[in-house]
Scaffold this motif. Structure first.
Motif, mmCIF file in Angstrom:
data_model
loop_
_atom_site.group_PDB
_atom_site.id
_atom_site.type_symbol
_atom_site.label_atom_id
_atom_site.label_comp_id
_atom_site.label_asym_id
_atom_site.label_seq_id
_atom_site.Cartn_x
_atom_site.Cartn_y
_atom_site.Cartn_z
ATOM 1 N N LEU A 103 58.630 37.497 37.598
ATOM 2 C CA LEU A 103 57.724 38.232 38.572
ATOM 3 C C LEU A 103 56.754 39.304 38.027
ATOM 4 O O LEU A 103 55.586 39.387 38.403
ATOM 5 C CB LEU A 103 58.540 38.791 39.931
ATOM 6 C CG LEU A 103 59.113 37.772 40.589
ATOM 7 C CD1 LEU A 103 60.016 38.381 41.633
ATOM 8 C CD2 LEU A 103 58.005 37.013 41.552
ATOM 9 N N ALA A 104 57.280 39.912 37.032
ATOM 10 C CA ALA A 104 56.350 41.021 36.392
ATOM 11 C C ALA A 104 55.466 40.434 35.733
ATOM 12 O O ALA A 104 54.202 40.619 35.629
ATOM 13 C CB ALA A 104 57.373 41.921 35.311
ATOM 14 N N ALA A 105 55.694 39.036 35.129
ATOM 15 C CA ALA A 105 54.579 38.361 34.359
ATOM 16 C C ALA A 105 53.596 38.087 35.571
ATOM 17 O O ALA A 105 52.314 38.094 35.057
ATOM 18 C CB ALA A 105 55.199 37.134 33.577
ATOM 19 N N ALA A 106 54.133 37.402 36.600
ATOM 20 C CA ALA A 106 53.043 37.127 37.647
ATOM 21 C C ALA A 106 52.345 38.382 37.870
ATOM 22 O O ALA A 106 51.084 38.151 38.175
ATOM 23 C CB ALA A 106 53.695 36.548 38.831
ATOM 24 N N THR A 107 52.865 39.363 38.302
ATOM 25 C CA THR A 107 52.106 40.563 38.862
ATOM 26 C C THR A 107 50.903 41.024 37.709
ATOM 27 O O THR A 107 49.916 41.194 38.108
ATOM 28 C CB THR A 107 53.097 41.712 38.921
ATOM 29 O OG1 THR A 107 54.455 41.244 39.966
ATOM 30 C CG2 THR A 107 52.428 42.933 39.562
ATOM 31 N N PHE A 108 51.309 40.814 36.546
ATOM 32 C CA PHE A 108 50.435 41.494 35.653
ATOM 33 C C PHE A 108 49.101 40.351 35.300
ATOM 34 O O PHE A 108 48.271 40.863 34.700
ATOM 35 C CB PHE A 108 50.926 42.145 34.252
ATOM 36 C CG PHE A 108 51.605 43.508 34.600
ATOM 37 C CD1 PHE A 108 50.517 44.408 34.757
ATOM 38 C CD2 PHE A 108 52.898 43.538 35.335
ATOM 39 C CE1 PHE A 108 51.054 45.579 35.205
ATOM 40 C CE2 PHE A 108 53.185 44.781 35.743
ATOM 41 C CZ PHE A 108 52.288 45.931 35.712
ATOM 42 N N VAL A 109 49.609 39.160 35.320
ATOM 43 C CA VAL A 109 48.448 38.129 35.436
ATOM 44 C C VAL A 109 47.492 38.370 36.476
ATOM 45 O O VAL A 109 46.349 38.385 36.176
ATOM 46 C CB VAL A 109 49.118 36.649 35.509
ATOM 47 C CG1 VAL A 109 48.090 35.796 35.943
ATOM 48 C CG2 VAL A 109 49.696 36.555 34.538
ATOM 49 N N LYS A 110 47.977 38.796 37.654
ATOM 50 C CA LYS A 110 47.242 39.072 38.812
ATOM 51 C C LYS A 110 46.326 40.427 38.514
ATOM 52 O O LYS A 110 45.183 40.520 38.538
ATOM 53 C CB LYS A 110 48.068 39.497 40.132
ATOM 54 C CG LYS A 110 47.265 40.095 40.959
ATOM 55 C CD LYS A 110 48.233 40.269 42.275
ATOM 56 C CE LYS A 110 48.163 41.642 42.807
ATOM 57 N NZ LYS A 110 48.865 41.838 43.880
ATOM 58 N N ALA A 111 47.029 41.308 37.991
ATOM 59 C CA ALA A 111 46.278 42.674 37.744
ATOM 60 C C ALA A 111 45.444 42.521 36.703
ATOM 61 O O ALA A 111 44.239 43.030 36.943
ATOM 62 C CB ALA A 111 47.368 43.845 37.058
ATOM 63 N N PHE A 112 45.385 41.854 35.614
ATOM 64 C CA PHE A 112 44.798 41.710 34.630
ATOM 65 C C PHE A 112 43.587 40.757 35.200
ATOM 66 O O PHE A 112 42.194 40.855 34.882
ATOM 67 C CB PHE A 112 45.291 41.252 33.384
ATOM 68 C CG PHE A 112 44.390 41.148 32.044
ATOM 69 C CD1 PHE A 112 43.937 42.398 31.316
ATOM 70 C CD2 PHE A 112 43.680 40.104 31.615
ATOM 71 C CE1 PHE A 112 42.797 42.327 30.541
ATOM 72 C CE2 PHE A 112 42.581 39.990 30.669
ATOM 73 C CZ PHE A 112 42.407 41.289 30.032
ATOM 74 N N GLY A 113 44.253 39.563 35.442
ATOM 75 C CA GLY A 113 42.960 38.424 36.007
ATOM 76 C C GLY A 113 42.208 38.975 37.127
ATOM 77 O O GLY A 113 40.822 38.630 36.865
ATOM 78 N N VAL A 114 42.616 39.828 38.048
ATOM 79 C CA VAL A 114 41.445 39.969 39.051
ATOM 80 C C VAL A 114 40.731 41.259 38.674
ATOM 81 O O VAL A 114 39.691 41.269 38.980
ATOM 82 C CB VAL A 114 42.529 40.221 40.285
ATOM 83 C CG1 VAL A 114 41.396 40.961 41.588
ATOM 84 C CG2 VAL A 114 43.262 39.315 40.748
ATOM 85 N N THR A 115 41.256 42.268 37.777
ATOM 86 C CA THR A 115 40.503 43.130 37.340
ATOM 87 C C THR A 115 39.361 42.972 36.410
ATOM 88 O O THR A 115 38.417 43.404 36.402
ATOM 89 C CB THR A 115 41.381 44.288 36.902
ATOM 90 O OG1 THR A 115 42.425 44.574 37.837
ATOM 91 C CG2 THR A 115 40.647 45.646 36.669
ATOM 92 N N PHE A 116 40.014 42.285 35.431
ATOM 93 C CA PHE A 116 38.947 42.043 34.122
ATOM 94 C C PHE A 116 38.353 40.706 33.952
ATOM 95 O O PHE A 116 37.402 40.428 33.425
ATOM 96 C CB PHE A 116 39.882 42.370 32.828
ATOM 97 C CG PHE A 116 40.087 43.787 32.686
ATOM 98 C CD1 PHE A 116 39.347 44.619 32.223
ATOM 99 C CD2 PHE A 116 41.389 44.343 33.203
ATOM 100 C CE1 PHE A 116 39.526 46.067 32.047
ATOM 101 C CE2 PHE A 116 41.783 45.583 33.196
ATOM 102 C CZ PHE A 116 40.678 46.425 32.433
ATOM 103 N N LEU A 117 38.894 39.765 34.628
ATOM 104 C CA LEU A 117 38.423 38.331 34.453
ATOM 105 C C LEU A 117 37.754 37.786 35.833
ATOM 106 O O LEU A 117 37.699 38.596 36.863
ATOM 107 C CB LEU A 117 39.686 37.563 34.264
ATOM 108 C CG LEU A 117 40.554 37.658 33.014
ATOM 109 C CD1 LEU A 117 41.668 36.717 33.037
ATOM 110 C CD2 LEU A 117 39.516 37.897 31.807
ATOM 111 N N GLY A 118 37.075 36.646 35.648
ATOM 112 C CA GLY A 118 36.155 36.382 36.836
ATOM 113 C C GLY A 118 34.835 37.140 36.773
ATOM 114 O O GLY A 118 34.346 37.633 36.135
ATOM 115 N N HIS A 119 34.394 37.146 38.066
ATOM 116 C CA HIS A 119 33.052 37.708 38.181
ATOM 117 C C HIS A 119 33.505 38.863 39.076
ATOM 118 O O HIS A 119 34.264 39.134 39.888
ATOM 119 C CB HIS A 119 32.183 36.897 39.481
ATOM 120 C CG HIS A 119 31.605 35.585 38.704
ATOM 121 N ND1 HIS A 119 30.695 35.668 37.612
ATOM 122 C CD2 HIS A 119 32.274 34.413 38.905
ATOM 123 C CE1 HIS A 119 30.404 34.346 37.360
ATOM 124 N NE2 HIS A 119 31.190 33.652 38.072
#
Lengths: 314, 681, 221
Positions: B450-466
């Motif tokens: 779950l920590a991995a899921a959480t930090f995919v979210k933290a990094f993905g939403v903050t730094f990736l995408g638009h």
């Protein structure tokens, strides 16, 4: 570190890289037969890969380095995992690098980056795939650990080479706990490799995609690497299953007599595991996403029953 | 004169305390003040870190008595390897954060005076050092309170927001309830050590020599555990963390989350393994159970969060849980006289203390860098920062990988060691525990994933995408001081991850002194490259081979494919032929966590509202849709609300005594005197 | 067949009985439920025969044949017929969600292990270790009756409980006296018939076999 170990190590990695597409072709062939269709040749995956490698890459405008880094990383982790699992021999120089838990974590890091790559472009599909993949992974992990726990109870070790040796030495005969752990392992392999009741590698139907959704934006050599890595991952999990539950044939010393035999055994075991995989996949339908809690719950249950029956019955 | 570690540590504390007073001299030249004070605090922290590392390395214990404080109650200082270890953890992170602060605090220039921030920052670090060095109950509590008060003012730094004042108040209340429990615990132990009629039992030395009856030891332990758990943020005493950490300036959050929580861990280890020493196994199972609950609940709450700093705060709850699991296992093994397994668990736990300090440091510093650049904490308004802030993105990513327990970084090592300790639990003599322990390991695995899921979210939403935000701010990469603070911490993460055998060898003296067994004989039996916790055939791991192995394969594949590379065409994102994609169509934090929210929803209080407004011609094609989601902690209603209501009720009742007439008050005093006289008759 | 092999087969069969008990606990489809019940009966019957052979108690053969005919052939047939007659084709609804039920089931196994630990210490029978499994099977049967809404699944839960008791008797004391066993078997048969008659009545009264409807039978106040 001896010379023969290094040779076997190299041989094993080359085998993995070379044979994995054939295994995927084999599974596809069996699937076609079981469903009464005419199949493509065993070597079709090689042609697909060759085609993808020769194509140009189309990248989205805002793709960052994560997107380009990920395919190589996934490929690297799977190849490393292939060097660690005793497929032909237990006497591998890389074998002490990782026990089963580290091996699982190696796949986890590939998954972590795949999920990030899915979010990198900023399409809804990519995010959806990442979100689902991480959810499924987090439910599969406890079941996986419990299965490892059960296996390690019998073998007193989580190191793969050691597990194989213990089973050889006859200290662990057929036991209910191992049978349960095996059932759990099968369910987990279906999950980890994205096979049918969990995910469907052959579909691009938007509502059911998980792994394909994350890699939807990939093309050219990047896609080729990811596809190849996925094939190798399937192969590696089959080899892992063979090492944990049916290690017969794996050489414990690297002699010219044992290695060819080990190779034949490996081919037989992997081929048979392909048959089992296809039987499961043909017999089951793709599950709704939220039914997966029950599926992975059953995997956890099996693994736990294995652990309990070790203490209660053995 | 020979310089000893304790001299270095005291020198560093004195330097920090001098700065607390001396800051006033430069308060009119804020820029210079920031540069000098944070450089000095970095130097002081580094000095302490070196002192601590030296002590652990040499294994010597030094003592010092300061003739200040109350008459007959001098301050005792002691630097043993346990203190040295924590001193080096705190010092190292404080060093990184101080370097980072030079750039970060400049962001406040022109908006407010930073003098107060610097004063309390120095006092805060000094307080943590003093807590670790203290060797008597009095000095310990004074330092503990200094640390708490300094951090209270730091949380209050931007006090114009009601949110900050509320958070600081909540923090103060929990910290004080905890401090009272610790005080009572020391009281019990001191009383048992030297009798309740004199003060000679107040030093830890006296307590160490005492033999406590088991029931009183239990009382002392439970009080101390409650007090330290409140500071560490163990569920259900965690509610202050997600309030206080986000509103503090980010450099302070990094220190609070990274190392202040660890002083509480230090307290627990000091009281159980060093002072009480002999305890029944069920103490350990309490610690283990609460640790598991904290780990799972913490990570689930973190998964639900959309505010990046609150997410990190909840993740600290999770990591404290993992540390507690290690301590609990060590206590259980140690009470059953299995010193090697206890050493393994304790080492895993202490290693996680070090690791969590480093990666949580990077993550809070990274969140601070994002905040500094975008003035935004809500992840729903971020995205695509990897293009604008490439350095911060890479460093934050290192933090994310480490905290998600993925090889070859450091978080994995401690988690793996904890798993190994769990895998050895079948050797425990109690049958029921054999069956229950593996379930604990499964929960730990769930936490990791779950920590991995959480930090995919933290990094993905903050730094990736638009970029998801409505307003387009001008975003720039942060300056070199902030980057170097984070880079140093990231390097620490990498080295702790790939050279674990070296660090375990270094800190082995702790396990030897506390539980009576060394791990290094078995843990590094296969050479410095391999970590073999019990025996090489049991399990082995080599972070360095994983790291370089993947890199080598990466390099070979990259080289082969780039001998004759195909072209790379850049094009717009494929929109399935439906017209242009907008930034609002991306997955965001709330949607990313939706599957997990649905599965574990019963653990939260979720309020979800969807309204279609205004209604359009056809219900299937609404013009506008409002989605409102509120996820709340259930513990708030279960525990805190009743307590708060009860205390309000009680204070209203007591308030009735207040009449406003002087004669009534005199009657109260008179009655009190009469009653007291009756008692002392 | 020596004792060692017999003990191993015994523990394997116990594991299968436990597995089928869990299978029934989580299975949603009613036909699969009956199939699982049939398998459980088969494992039980084989186990009884093996224990009878090893322990030299020949009346256990009769028990084994009784189990086979009753629980593997007759009762599944009756249940099957019932389902066909009543046209039940829906999935069985559960009260508690399935992962939670599994976790409760695991807790019950651990609890029964804890309860039977003293017996394991003093008993000398080769089958002693399966006692915990037998007790767990009883409890899981009861849990199944609690968590299911459908009357047919409730009777399967009841029968599974009986299986557990029978298994407990075989593993703890090498079976009950033959007279008792015959009596129990008769009881089970009669119970199954009575249940069948009740199903028809419930079905005609409520047009459904969901036992939640029975809440309507209470007096309104």
């Amino acid at each position: 570190m001896n010379m023969s170990g290094i040779i076997i190590e190299t041989l094993q990695v080359v085998l993995l890289i070379g044979l994995a597409p054939a295994f995927t072709g084999w599974v596809r062939m069996l699937k076609c037969w079981s469903q009464g269709r005419t199949s493509a040749s065993l070597f079709q995956p090689y042609r697909d890969l060759a085609k993808l490698f020769s194509k140009d890459v189309v990248l989205a405008e805002n793709a960052s380095w994560i997107f380009r880094f990920t395919p190589y990383l996934i490929f690297g982790t799977v190849v490393l995992a292939g060097g660690i699992i005793p497929m032909l021999s237990t006497d591998l120089p890389l074998s002490p690098t990782a026990d089963v838990i580290v091996l699982v974590a190696l796949f986890a890091i590939a998954r972590f980056f795949t999920a990030l790559a899915g979010m990198d472009i900023g399409t809804a599909f990519g995010g959806m795939g990442s979100s689902r993949e991480m959810m499924i992974a987090s439910l599969a992990e406890p079941a996986m650990l419990m299965a490892i726990f059960t296996v390690s109870l019998t073998n007193k070790s989580t190191s793969l080479a050691r597990i194989v040796e213990v089973i050889f030495s006859g200290q662990s005969v057929l036991k209910p706990s191992l049978a349960f752990a095996f059932l759990a392992f099968v369910l987990i392999v279906l999950t980890e490799t994205g096979r049918v009741p969990v995910d469907n590698p052959a579909t691009h139907l938007e509502l059911t995609m998980i792994h394909e959704a994350m890699i939807l934006e990939y093309s050219g050599r990047h896609l080729a690497l990811i596809e190849w890595a996925a094939m190798m991952k399937l192969f590696v999990f089959m080899a892992l299953g063979a090492a944990l539950f049916a290690p017969w044939g794996i050489a414990s010393a690297n002699t010219p007599q044992t290695i060819p035999m080990a190779f034949v055994y490996l081919l037989l075991k992997i081929g048979a595991s392909g048959v089992v995989l296809v039987l499961i996949e043909t017999g089951l339908a793709k599950m709704r996403l939220f039914r997966l809690t029950e599926f992975l719950g059953s995997a956890f249950l099996m693994a736990t029953l294995g652990m309990l029956s070790f203490f209660i019955l053995e | 004169m020979v310089v000893t570690p304790i001299d270095m540590a005291s020198a560093s504390i004195i330097l920090l305390l001098v700065m607390v007073v001396g800051v006033a001299l430069l308060r009119n030249r804020q820029n210079l003040l920031i540069q000098t004070s944070f450089s000095l605090s970095a130097a002081a922290s580094l000095l302490s870190a070196v002192a601590g590392a030296w002590t652990v390395g040499s294994g010597r214990t030094e003592k010092m008595i300061l003739m200040i404080g109350l008459p007959d109650l001098p301050f005792h200082l002691r630097l043993d390897p346990l203190a040295g270890f924590f001193l080096s953890v705190v010092g190292l992170l404080a060093f990184f954060v101080s370097v980072y602060s030079i750039g970060y605090v400049k962001g406040f220039l022109g908006r407010r005076s930073v003098t107060r921030l610097i004063v309390f920052y120095c006092l805060f670090i000094a307080g943590m050092f003093m807590v670790i060095l203290a060797d008597d109950a009095l000095f310990f509590l004074i330092s503990w309170e200094a640390m708490a008060a300094a951090s209270y003012f730091l949380v209050m730094f931007e006090d114009e927001n009601a949110e900050n004042r509320r958070a600081a108040f909540l923090y103060m209340v929990v910290a004080h309830v905890g401090a009272v429990a610790i005080l009572l615990s020391f009281g019990v132990m001191a009383g048992l050590a030297a009798g309740f009629d004199n003060f000679s039992g107040f030093t830890f030395d006296a307590m160490r020599q005492a033999r406590f009856p088991v029931e009183w030891a239990t009382v002392a332990f439970l009080l101390a555990f409650f007090g330290f758990a409140a500071k560490a943020g163990v569920v259900p005493l965690h509610v202050w963390l997600p309030e206080a950490h986000p509103v503090a300036p980010s450099n302070v959050s990094a220190l609070m989350s990274g190392v202040m929580l660890k002083t509480a861990i230090y307290g627990i280890i000091r009281v159980t393994f060093d002072i009480i020493k002999i305890f029944p196994w069920w103490w350990g199972s309490i610690v283990l159970t609460l640790g598991l609950v904290s780990a799972v609940m913490g990570v689930l709450y973190a998964m639900m969060e959309g505010d990046i700093k609150r997410l990190l705060a909840y993740s600290s709850v999770e990591n404290i849980g993992i540390i507690m699991v290690g301590i609990g296992l060590a206590m259980i093994f140690s009470s059953f006289k299995m010193p090697v397994l206890a050493a393994l668990s304790l080492t895993a736990s202490l290693y996680h203390v070090m690791n969590h300090a480093m990666f949580k440091g990077i993550l809070f510093m990274g969140a601070g860098a994002v905040l500094h650049a975008t003035h935004e904490r809500n992840m729903e308004e971020m995205g695509g920062l990897i293009h604008r802030m490439p350095w911060t993105a890479v460093l934050f990513l290192v933090g994310c990988i480490s905290i998600s327990a993925l090889p070859p970084f450091n978080g994995f090592v401690s988690e793996w060691l904890t798993f190994q300790a769990f895998l050895l639990s079948p050797s425990l003599p109690i049958p029921l525990m054999k069956l229950l322990m593996p379930l604990g390991a499964a929960l730990l695995a769930l936490t990791g994933a779950l920590a991995a899921a959480t930090f995919v979210k933290a990094f993905g939403v903050t730094f990736l995408g638009h970029w998801r935000g409505s307003r387009r701010t001008h975003i720039r990469e942060v300056d070199w001081t902030m980057r170097s603070g984070m880079t140093l911490a990231a390097l620490a993460c990498l080295f702790l991850g790939i050279m674990p055998a070296f660090f375990i060898d270094w800190m082995d003296i702790l396990a030897e002194q506390l539980v009576g067994a060394k791990l290094s004989v078995s843990a590094t039996a296969g050479g410095w490259m391999w970590l073999t916790p019990v025996a090489p055939e049991r399990a082995s791991y080599s972070g360095i081979i994983v790291f370089f192995g993947v890199l080598i394969v990466y390099g070979i594949v990259y080289f082969i494919l780039h001998v004759n590379p195909g072209k790379i065409h850049r094009g717009p994102i494929w929109d399935c032929g439906f017209g242009k994609l907008t930034n609002r169509m991306q997955y965001n934090a709330a949607s990313f966590s939706m599957p997990i929210r649905r599965i574990f929803g019963f653990l939260f209080k979720i309020k979800e509202e969807v309204s279609l407004a205004p209604q359009s011609a056809h219900p299937a094609f609404p013009k506008k849709l409002h989605y409102h989601l509120k996820v709340r902690d259930r513990f708030w209603n279960w525990i805190y609300k009743p307590v708060a209501e009860a205390s309000f009720w009680f204070s209203r009742k007591v308030g009735m005594l207040q009449q406003g007439r002087i004669q009534t008050y005199l009657i109260y005093s008179f009655v009190t005197i009469i009653v007291l006289l009756l008692f002392v008759k | 067949m020596d004792l060692q092999t017999a003990a191993q087969i015994n523990s394997f069969l116990a594991a299968f009985v436990l597995l089928t008990a869990f299978g029934m606990l989580v299975q949603k489809r009613i036909y699969s439920l009956i199939h699982l019940f049939t398998w459980q009966g088969l494992f039980l019957s084989v186990n009884t025969a093996i224990v009878g052979y090893v322990a030299g108690r020949h009346h256990l053969y009769i028990s084994s044949i009784l189990t086979l005919s009753l629980k593997v052939i007759l009762l599944p047939y009756i249940l099957h017929a019932l389902i066909v007659r009543l046209k039940i084709r829906k999935e069985v609804e559960t009260v508690v969600n399935i992962p939670m039920t599994m976790l409760i089931g695991i807790a019950l196994v651990i609890f029964s292990y804890y309860l039977t630990a003293p017996v394991r210490e003093i008993s000398t029978l080769i089958t002693r270790s399966t006692l915990a499994v037998a007790l767990a099977t009883v409890m899981i049967g009861l849990l199944m009756m609690i968590t299911r809404k459908h009357a047919v699944t409730q009777i399967i839960g009841f029968l599974a409980m009986e299986n557990g008791l029978f298994f407990a008797a075989t593993s703890a004391t090498y079976g009950m006296p033959l007279v008792v066993e015959l009596g129990v078997a008769l009881d089970i048969l009669i119970a199954a018939f009575i249940f069948g008659i009740f199903f028809f009545h419930i079905h005609t009264t409520f047009d459904s076999l969901d036992v939640e409807h029975m809440a309507r039978l209470k007096e309104e106040d």
